[in-house]
Write an enzyme that holds these catalytic residues in place. Structure first.
Site, PDB file in Angstrom:
ATOM      1  N   ARG A 111      41.506  35.439  22.996  1.00 53.50           N
ATOM      2  CA  ARG A 111      42.614  36.394  23.033  1.00 53.50           C
ATOM      3  C   ARG A 111      43.732  35.782  23.857  1.00 53.50           C
ATOM      4  NH1 ARG A 111      43.448  42.723  24.142  1.00 53.50           N
ATOM      5  NH2 ARG A 111      42.537  42.676  22.072  1.00 53.50           N
ATOM      6  N   HIS A 138      46.032  40.301  14.755  1.00 56.52           N
ATOM      7  CA  HIS A 138      44.884  40.937  15.421  1.00 56.52           C
ATOM      8  C   HIS A 138      43.839  41.266  14.342  1.00 56.52           C
ATOM      9  CE1 HIS A 138      42.523  42.785  18.365  1.00 56.52           C
ATOM     10  NE2 HIS A 138      43.222  43.866  18.656  1.00 56.52           N
ATOM     11  N   GLN A 141      40.673  43.688  14.803  1.00 60.58           N
ATOM     12  CA  GLN A 141      41.029  45.112  14.862  1.00 60.58           C
ATOM     13  C   GLN A 141      40.980  45.735  13.466  1.00 60.58           C
ATOM     14  OE1 GLN A 141      41.938  47.230  17.533  1.00 60.58           O
ATOM     15  NE2 GLN A 141      41.748  48.742  15.898  1.00 60.58           N
ATOM     16  N   ASP A 234      50.889  51.881  16.938  1.00 54.40           N
ATOM     17  CA  ASP A 234      50.477  50.999  18.032  1.00 54.40           C
ATOM     18  C   ASP A 234      51.525  51.184  19.130  1.00 54.40           C
ATOM     19  OD1 ASP A 234      49.445  48.936  19.610  1.00 54.40           O
ATOM     20  OD2 ASP A 234      50.046  47.319  18.265  1.00 54.40           O
ATOM     21  N   CYS A 277      45.118  51.448  17.326  1.00 57.05           N
ATOM     22  CA  CYS A 277      44.188  50.415  17.814  1.00 57.05           C
ATOM     23  C   CYS A 277      43.771  50.676  19.264  1.00 57.05           C
ATOM     24  CB  CYS A 277      44.828  49.046  17.685  1.00 57.05           C
ATOM     25  SG  CYS A 277      46.423  48.927  18.515  1.00 57.05           S
ATOM     26  N   ARG A 316      35.020  48.639  16.688  1.00 54.33           N
ATOM     27  CA  ARG A 316      35.339  47.269  17.134  1.00 54.33           C
ATOM     28  C   ARG A 316      34.053  46.505  17.437  1.00 54.33           C
ATOM     29  NH1 ARG A 316      39.864  45.751  19.290  1.00 54.33           N
ATOM     30  NH2 ARG A 316      39.040  43.762  18.614  1.00 54.33           N
TER      31      ARG A 316
HETATM   32  N1  NVA Z   1      50.186  45.203  19.783  1.00 56.65           N
HETATM   33  C1  NVA Z   1      49.356  45.410  20.941  1.00 56.65           C
HETATM   34  C2  NVA Z   1      47.933  45.539  20.541  1.00 56.65           C
HETATM   35  C3  NVA Z   1      46.980  45.812  21.661  1.00 56.65           C
HETATM   36  C4  NVA Z   1      45.566  45.929  21.192  1.00 56.65           C
HETATM   37  C5  NVA Z   1      49.537  44.275  21.924  1.00 56.65           C
HETATM   38  O1  NVA Z   1      49.593  43.122  21.482  1.00 56.65           O
HETATM   39  O2  NVA Z   1      49.652  44.525  23.116  1.00 56.65           O
HETATM   40  N1   CP Z   2      42.545  47.450  20.366  1.00 55.00           N
HETATM   41  C1   CP Z   2      42.284  46.475  21.243  1.00 55.00           C
HETATM   42  O1   CP Z   2      42.306  45.288  20.917  1.00 55.00           O
HETATM   43  O2   CP Z   2      42.006  46.898  22.486  1.00 55.00           O
HETATM   44  P1   CP Z   2      41.861  46.017  23.806  1.00 55.00           P
HETATM   45  O3   CP Z   2      43.232  45.459  24.104  1.00 55.00           O
HETATM   46  O4   CP Z   2      41.368  46.948  24.843  1.00 55.00           O
HETATM   47  O5   CP Z   2      40.897  44.893  23.510  1.00 55.00           O
END
Ligand code: NVA
Ligand code: CP
Length: 334
Positions: A111, A138, A141, A234, A277, A316
């Site tokens: 990540r 992502h 997700q 989101d 998400c 998830r």
């Molecule tokens: N678009 C958000 C998703 C978090 C799971 C981010 O990248 O922060």
């Molecule tokens: N939806 C998601 O990816 O959550 P986290 O950022 O908590 O992993």
């Protein structure tokens, strides 16, 4: 008896386009099987002695914990590694880190910021690498989202997903492709400044066309959501974009998901769900919402009967487990 496609063995996931449509749907199906198996009380050995490195440059609640428990449930292990914990990118290049961790671990979930970092890990580690979110995509997700839609509606057939908000972020990019691959109609409702990137849209449109569905982009949310079965949003400001907070809130305030927008689908009494998400800003109980005063979804919708966000969140774990198992499990153990 668990079943999944042999072609998934040893495979990395950079983005949903890494898999054929059939493979992506097979992963969702395997996740459903694993979920039922766990609900029946089975903790097996599908990942016995398999070790997974979790390299995280950004925060996470769901992805991190899902990965750890997915591995542990099936006899494997996962090690959480943040940038300050290892030499990653500071004293040691991504390429060297990949070659070191690839000798120690059976797989790597990443990540972080750059999609290229995830790709480099896959190129040089020699083990499967899974994208647990980058600035661009992502994909894990969306496997959970598809499982949630399938469970709630009974199938993915004849479904329209309307994504409302930042139409060019990582979740939106992957959701658009996931819907196209699954034969789900996709609608993006966003201000022009946040419409999907043209190349990413064109790639998804070609897949959607092949599967007999379309992708439509609207600036007016109420018009766009008409007929939708899933309203999805989101956060308005993704991790790493905090400097744009004021600008985003100004652009996205008209795109809040509230009961009026849910009603604009025309499906309040039919097939309709709300997905996010998570994490979500839906009340003023967080440090961030106390400061910004901005919510992408009202508490009324978030807490309503339409909201399936905690099923989605649980999924998830089952979908990440499906990725690990399909890539790493020795079938003779099943
Ligand atoms: N678009 C958000 C998703 C978090 C799971 C981010 O990248 O922060
Ligand atoms: N939806 C998601 O990816 O959550 P986290 O950022 O908590 O992993």
């Amino acid at each position: 008896m668990l079943e999944w496609m042999d072609s998934l063995r040893g495979r990395s996931l950079m983005r949903l386009a890494s898999f054929t449509d059939e493979e992506m749907l097979d992963l969702v199906n395997l996740a459903g099987q694993l979920k039922a198996r766990r609900a029946a009380g089975v903790r097996g050995n599908l990942l016995l002695r398999k070790n997974i490195a979790l390299i995280f440059e950004k925060s996470s609640t769901r992805t991190r914990n899902s990965s750890i428990i997915a591995a542990r449930d099936e006899g494997g292990g996962a090690e959480y590694l943040t940038r300050p914990d290892i030499h990653f990118g500071k004293k040691e290049s991504v390429k060297d880190t990949a070659r070191v961790l690839g000798r120690i671990y059976d797989g790597i979930l990443f990540r972080g910021f750059a999609q290229r970092t995830c790709e480099e890990l896959a190129e040089y580690s020699g083990v499967p690498v899974w994208n647990g979110l980058t600035d661009d995509y992502h994909p894990t997700q969306i496997l959970a989202d598809l499982l949630t839609v399938k469970e709630t509606f009974g199938s993915l057939d004849d479904c329209t997903v309307a994504y409302v908000g930042d139409g060019r972020n990582n979740v939106a990019n992957s959701l658009m492709m996931g819907c196209a691959k699954a034969g789900i109609r996709y609608v993006c409702c966003a201000p022009r400044e946040l419409w999907p990137d043209e190349a990413i849209l064109a790639e998804a449109e070609a897949v959607a066309k092949r599967n007999g569905v379309d992708i439509r982009v609207f600036s007016d949310a109420k018009t766009g959501v008409k007929g939708a079965n899933v309203l999805y949003t989101d956060v308005w400001v993704s991790m790493g974009e905090e400097a744009k907070t004021a600008e985003r809130i100004a652009l996205l305030r008209p795109y809040q998901i509230n009961m009026d927008l849910m009603a604009a689908t025309g499906n309040l009494n039919g097939r309709l769900m709300f997905l996010h998400c998570l994490p979500a800003f839906h009340d003023f109980n967080t440090e961030v919402t106390k400061q910004t005063g901005a919510l992408e979804v009202t508490d009324e919708v978030f807490e309503s009967k339409y909201s399936k966000v905690f099923d989605e969140s649980e999924n998830r774990m089952h979908t990440i487990k499906a990725l690990f198992v399909s890539a790493l499990c020795d079938r003779s153990a099943v």
